[in-house]
Design a protein around this motif. Structure first.
Motif, PDB file in Angstrom:
ATOM      1  N   LYS A  77       1.071  -1.323  -0.406  1.00  0.00           N
ATOM      2  CA  LYS A  77       0.286  -0.013  -0.071  1.00  0.00           C
ATOM      3  C   LYS A  77       1.101   0.906   0.317  1.00  0.00           C
ATOM      4  CE  LYS A  77      -3.900  -2.097   2.170  1.00  0.00           C
ATOM      5  NZ  LYS A  77      -3.456  -3.620   2.343  1.00  0.00           N
ATOM      6  N   PRO A  78       1.458   1.648  -1.052  1.00  0.00           N
ATOM      7  CA  PRO A  78       2.237   1.953  -1.493  1.00  0.00           C
ATOM      8  C   PRO A  78       1.466   3.626  -1.551  1.00  0.00           C
ATOM      9  CG  PRO A  78       2.572   1.101  -2.827  1.00  0.00           C
ATOM     10  CD  PRO A  78       1.583   0.975  -2.155  1.00  0.00           C
ATOM     11  N   TRP A  79       0.863   4.277  -1.025  1.00  0.00           N
ATOM     12  CA  TRP A  79       0.585   5.316  -1.212  1.00  0.00           C
ATOM     13  C   TRP A  79      -0.673   6.053   0.507  1.00  0.00           C
ATOM     14  CZ3 TRP A  79      -1.632   0.720  -3.017  1.00  0.00           C
ATOM     15  CH2 TRP A  79      -2.878   0.322  -2.285  1.00  0.00           C
ATOM     16  N   LEU A  80      -1.279   7.404   0.078  1.00  0.00           N
ATOM     17  CA  LEU A  80      -0.925   7.919   1.333  1.00  0.00           C
ATOM     18  C   LEU A  80      -2.017   7.198   1.759  1.00  0.00           C
ATOM     19  CD1 LEU A  80      -0.106  10.813   2.921  1.00  0.00           C
ATOM     20  CD2 LEU A  80      -1.156  11.825   2.231  1.00  0.00           C
ATOM     21  N   ILE A  81      -2.453   6.806   3.297  1.00  0.00           N
ATOM     22  CA  ILE A  81      -3.603   5.951   4.220  1.00  0.00           C
ATOM     23  C   ILE A  81      -3.696   7.496   5.013  1.00  0.00           C
ATOM     24  CG2 ILE A  81      -4.301   4.593   5.642  1.00  0.00           C
ATOM     25  CD1 ILE A  81      -2.354   2.206   3.682  1.00  0.00           C
TER      26      ILE A  81
ATOM     27  N   PRO B 170      13.483  -5.781  -1.610  1.00  0.00           N
ATOM     28  CA  PRO B 170      13.241  -4.263  -1.184  1.00  0.00           C
ATOM     29  C   PRO B 170      13.086  -2.774  -1.648  1.00  0.00           C
ATOM     30  CG  PRO B 170      15.596  -5.514  -2.368  1.00  0.00           C
ATOM     31  CD  PRO B 170      14.166  -6.385  -2.954  1.00  0.00           C
ATOM     32  N   ALA B 171      12.472  -2.705  -2.884  1.00  0.00           N
ATOM     33  CA  ALA B 171      12.285  -1.370  -3.497  1.00  0.00           C
ATOM     34  C   ALA B 171      10.406  -1.351  -2.763  1.00  0.00           C
ATOM     35  CB  ALA B 171      11.856  -1.197  -5.025  1.00  0.00           C
ATOM     36  N   ALA B 172      10.485  -3.087  -2.140  1.00  0.00           N
ATOM     37  CA  ALA B 172       8.761  -2.116  -1.734  1.00  0.00           C
ATOM     38  C   ALA B 172       8.865  -1.773  -0.282  1.00  0.00           C
ATOM     39  CB  ALA B 172       8.162  -3.560  -1.854  1.00  0.00           C
TER      40      ALA B 172
ATOM     41  N   ALA C  24      -1.894  -0.641   8.677  1.00  0.00           N
ATOM     42  CA  ALA C  24      -1.677  -2.262   7.126  1.00  0.00           C
ATOM     43  C   ALA C  24      -0.742  -2.370   6.264  1.00  0.00           C
ATOM     44  CB  ALA C  24      -2.905  -0.281   6.496  1.00  0.00           C
ATOM     45  N   ARG C  25       0.109  -1.503   6.996  1.00  0.00           N
ATOM     46  CA  ARG C  25       1.657  -2.001   6.081  1.00  0.00           C
ATOM     47  C   ARG C  25       2.337  -3.004   7.124  1.00  0.00           C
ATOM     48  NH1 ARG C  25       2.142   3.842   5.200  1.00  0.00           N
ATOM     49  NH2 ARG C  25       0.557   3.720   3.650  1.00  0.00           N
ATOM     50  N   HIS C  26       1.478  -3.075   7.935  1.00  0.00           N
ATOM     51  CA  HIS C  26       2.568  -4.109   9.214  1.00  0.00           C
ATOM     52  C   HIS C  26       2.002  -5.172   9.185  1.00  0.00           C
ATOM     53  CE1 HIS C  26       4.268  -2.226  11.775  1.00  0.00           C
ATOM     54  NE2 HIS C  26       4.042  -0.964  12.275  1.00  0.00           N
ATOM     55  N   ASP C  27       0.703  -5.567   8.360  1.00  0.00           N
ATOM     56  CA  ASP C  27       0.065  -6.850   7.560  1.00  0.00           C
ATOM     57  C   ASP C  27       0.550  -7.827   6.740  1.00  0.00           C
ATOM     58  OD1 ASP C  27      -1.800  -5.949  10.176  1.00  0.00           O
ATOM     59  OD2 ASP C  27      -3.611  -5.614   8.057  1.00  0.00           O
ATOM     60  N   THR C  28       1.039  -6.591   5.918  1.00  0.00           N
ATOM     61  CA  THR C  28       2.459  -7.098   4.711  1.00  0.00           C
ATOM     62  C   THR C  28       3.366  -7.482   5.031  1.00  0.00           C
ATOM     63  OG1 THR C  28       0.696  -6.369   3.292  1.00  0.00           O
ATOM     64  CG2 THR C  28       2.697  -6.714   2.490  1.00  0.00           C
TER      65      THR C  28
END
Lengths: 259, 116, 140
Positions: A117-121, A171-173, A191-195
Motif C-alpha cells: 500500500k504505497p500511497w497516502l492512507i 527491497p523497493a516495495a 495496514a502495511r504491518h499486516d503485509t
C-alpha cells in the motif's frame, strides 16, 4: 566505423526457438555512448527483431535496467567505453521471468508493490479550503530519500533472497512502504504491518546489502528494511502481549469518492 | 503471499539480542578460556574460578550469554541452510531443528548455572 | 501474485522462461561469499556457546572433571579449533558493528549521528566490555 566493440545479447524468441540463446553484434564504440545506445543501434541498423524496454534515456524512468556483465545496471547510465575492449554481455534482469529477449515480466513486482500500500492512507477529512498539507523540512527529510525510488527493479535483480524465495516482497516495495510509514501525513502503518510482518515480508530479508549497492538513486533499501525490522518487531510484541494497544488497522486508503 | 501467522519477528528479536551479546562478549572468552588458559599463558585455581562464576551476577550473565547466543546462531543457521541448499521445503524442518536446539540449550544452561 | 492487468493475457506472451539460481550462487561475487562467511560465523559462535557451557559444567563438577576438561582443551586440535572460532567470532563482531547503523538511527538534538561515529562507539564499547571481562577473570 573506426573502433568497434562486441555486444553479446541473451535472446529469447519463444515463437522461433524454445530456449534462450546468445547472439553477438558489433557496434561502433562512440564516445559517450551508453549500452542503451548500442542496443538502439542494433535495432535500427543490424537486427530489428531485438526487443528491450527504454523510455527517458536519462536515468529517471527506470525502464532500461538489464544485467551488464552480470551486474544489474541502468543501460542508459552505463557507458561502452568503461567496458573496453569488450565484449559486453547483456542479459535481462536476473530473478525475473523473461517474456522476450531483454523484456522481463513485471507483474510479480507490481503485485508486490501494491501489497505494501504505497500511497497516502489517512482518516483525516480535509476540505479544499484547508489548503495544502504543509510539512516542515525536517518532516520531509524523514522520508525523502525513499521517494527517490524509480521502480527500476535493479535491487530485485541484485538481491539473492528475491531469487531464492519467490514470496519475498523485495527491497523497493519495503523502501516505498517506509516512504509512507515515515510520512507524518500518513497513518497507514498498521495496514502495511499486516503485509510486512507476514510470510514474505521484511523478516525474510537476511541483510546481504546488495540492494543498496545496486540502487542507482541511493535510496538505500537495506536501511529501510533494517529500520522496518526494528519497528516491526516492536509492533509484533505489542500485538502479542497487549493486542488492544497495537495500532488498529484503519481504512486501506483507497479513495472511494471525491466530492 | 500467505496470510498464516508468521513468527519470524519473534525469533528475529532473540537473534538480534543474541547478536549484540555474542558480538560484544564471545571473542574475549574464546581468547582467555579457550586459548590463554589451556596454553598456560595465564593460570588460575579452579576453586577461584568456581567462586567467581557462583556470584549471582555471573550466573545471570552466563545464562544470558549462552542462551541468547544459541538463539542468535539458530536463526542464522536456519536461513543459511535455506540459502545454501536452495530448498524452500527444508525451511520448516530446519526452523524446528534450530530453535528446538536453542531451547534445549537454554534449559540445560539454566539448570547448569542454577545448580553451580 | 495476481495483478489486475489481465493475468490470462497470452497473445504476445506465448511463454516465458524463469532462470533459477545455481547452487553455487554465493561463489559468484566476493560480496556474496563474504555474506555466507558472515552467516557461517553462527556455527562457530554456537560451538563456543556450547564449549563455554561445558567449561562451566566441568568447573561445577570440580577436581577430576575439571582436569579432564582442561586436558581436552589443551589438545592441539582443540587449540586450532579455538583459533578458528576466535577468527570467526571477531568477524562476527566486526560485521555486526558495521551493520548496526543500518537499523539504528541515533538523533542528538536534530542531527542524525553518522554511521562511522556509530560504528566507532560500538567498537569502543566492545573493547571496554572485553577489558572488563579480562579484568574480572585475570584478577580473580
Amino acid at each position: 566505423m573506426d573502433k568497434t566493440i562486441k555486444i553479446q545479447v541473451r535472446r529469447y524468441l519463444p515463437e522461433k526457438q524454445p530456449d534462450p540463446f546468445w547472439q553477438e553484434y558489433e557496434v561502433p564504440l562512440e564516445p559517450k555512448w551508453g549500452v542503451l545506445d548500442a542496443l538502439i543501434y542494433i535495432k535500427d541498423h543490424l537486427d530489428g527483431s531485438l526487443s528491450y524496454r527504454w523510455s527517458c534515456h536519462m536515468g529517471v524512468c527506470g525502464s532500461c535496467g538489464m544485467m551488464v556483465n552480470g551486474e544489474p545496471a541502468l543501460t542508459c547510465a552505463t557507458f561502452l567505453e568503461e567496458y573496453q575492449p569488450g565484449p559486453i554481455r547483456i542479459e535481462p534482469l536476473a530473478n525475473f521471468k523473461v517474456l522476450r529477449d531483454l523484456i522481463i515480466d513485471t507483474d510479480d513486482f507490481m503485485g508486490k508493490l501494491k501489497s505494501v500500500k504505497p500511497w497516502l492512507i489517512t482518516d483525516e477529512k480535509r476540505d479544499i479550503t484547508d489548503g495544502e498539507n504543509r510539512q516542515t523540512p525536517a518532516e520531509l527529510k524523514a522520508f525523502k530519500q525513499y521517494t527517490l525510488c524509480i521502480n527500476c527493479m535493479l535491487c530485485y535483480s541484485a538481491c539473492p533472497v528475491v531469487g531464492l524465495n519467490e514470496d519475498f516482497v523485495g527491497p523497493a516495495a519495503i523502501a516505498l512502504a517506509q516512504r509512507y510509514n515515515y510520512d507524518n501525513r500518513d497513518s497507514g502503518n498498521a495496514a502495511r504491518h499486516d503485509t510486512l510482518l507476514a510470510h514474505g515480508g521484511a523478516f525474510d530479508c537476511t541483510l546481504i546489502g546488495e540492494c543498496s549497492r545496486a540502487c542507482p538513486k541511493h535510496v538505500d533499501p537495506t536501511g529501510a528494511i533494517q529500520r522496518y525490522k526494528a519497528d516491526g518487531a516492536m509492533e509484533y510484541w505489542k500485538r502479542l502481549i497487549w493486542p488492544k494497544a497495537a495500532t488498529a488497522p484503519k481504512n486501506d486508503g483507497i479513495v472511494k469518492q471525491i466530492d | 503471499m500467505s496470510s498464516s501467522r508468521n513468527n519470524d519477528p519473534f525469533w528475529w528479536s532473540f537473534f538480534g539480542a543474541g547478536g549484540v551479546f555474542s558480538s560484544f562478549f564471545i571473542p574475549i572468552h574464546v581468547l582467555l578460556l579457550g586459548i590463554a588458559l589451556p596454553l598456560a599463558w595465564w593460570t588460575v585455581e579452579p576453586e577461584t574460578l568456581l567462586e567467581l562464576v557462583r556470584h549471582p551476577l555471573a550466573r545471570i550473565y552466563l545464562f544470558m550469554l549462552i542462551s541468547l547466543t544459541l538463539f542468535h546462531a539458530a536463526h542464522r543457521i536456519r536461513f543459511t541452510l535455506h540459502d545454501l541448499l536452495l530448498a524452500k521445503q527444508i525451511d520448516t524442518p530446519a526452523a524446528y531443528l534450530c530453535y528446538t536446539g536453542a531451547i534445549v540449550g537454554t534449559v540445560v544452561t539454566l539448570v547448569t548455572v542454577w545448580t553451580l | 501474485m495476481d495483478t489486475e492487468t489481465a493475468p490470462t493475457y497470452k497473445r504476445f506472451r506465448p511463454s516465458a522462461y524463469h532462470p533459477s539460481m545455481a547452487l553455487t550462487w554465493w561463489m559468484k561475487k566476493p560480496s556474496y561469499l563474504l555474506y555466507i562467511l558472515r552467516e557461517l560465523t553462527a556455527v562457530f559462535v554456537a560451538a563456543y556457546a556450547i564449549i563455554l557451557l561445558l567449561t562451566v559444567r566441568a568447573l561445577s563438577q570440580g577436581g577430576e572433571a575439571w582436569d579432564t576438561w582442561l586436558a581436552t582443551l589443551q589438545r592441539p586440535g582443540m587449540i586450532l579449533f579455538h583459533g578458528f572460532i576466535l577468527a570467526f567470532a571477531v568477524y562476527h563482531s566486526l560485521t555486526w558493528f558495521t551493520l548496526a547503523p543500518t537499523a539504528l538511527v541515533v538523533r542528538i538534538k536534530d542531527k542524525v549521528l553518522p554511521a562511522s561515529a556509530l560504528i566507532a562507539v560500538h567498537v569502543a564499547a566492545w573493547v571496554g566490555c572485553s577489558a572488563f571481562i579480562a579484568w574480572v577473570l585475570l584478577s580473580a
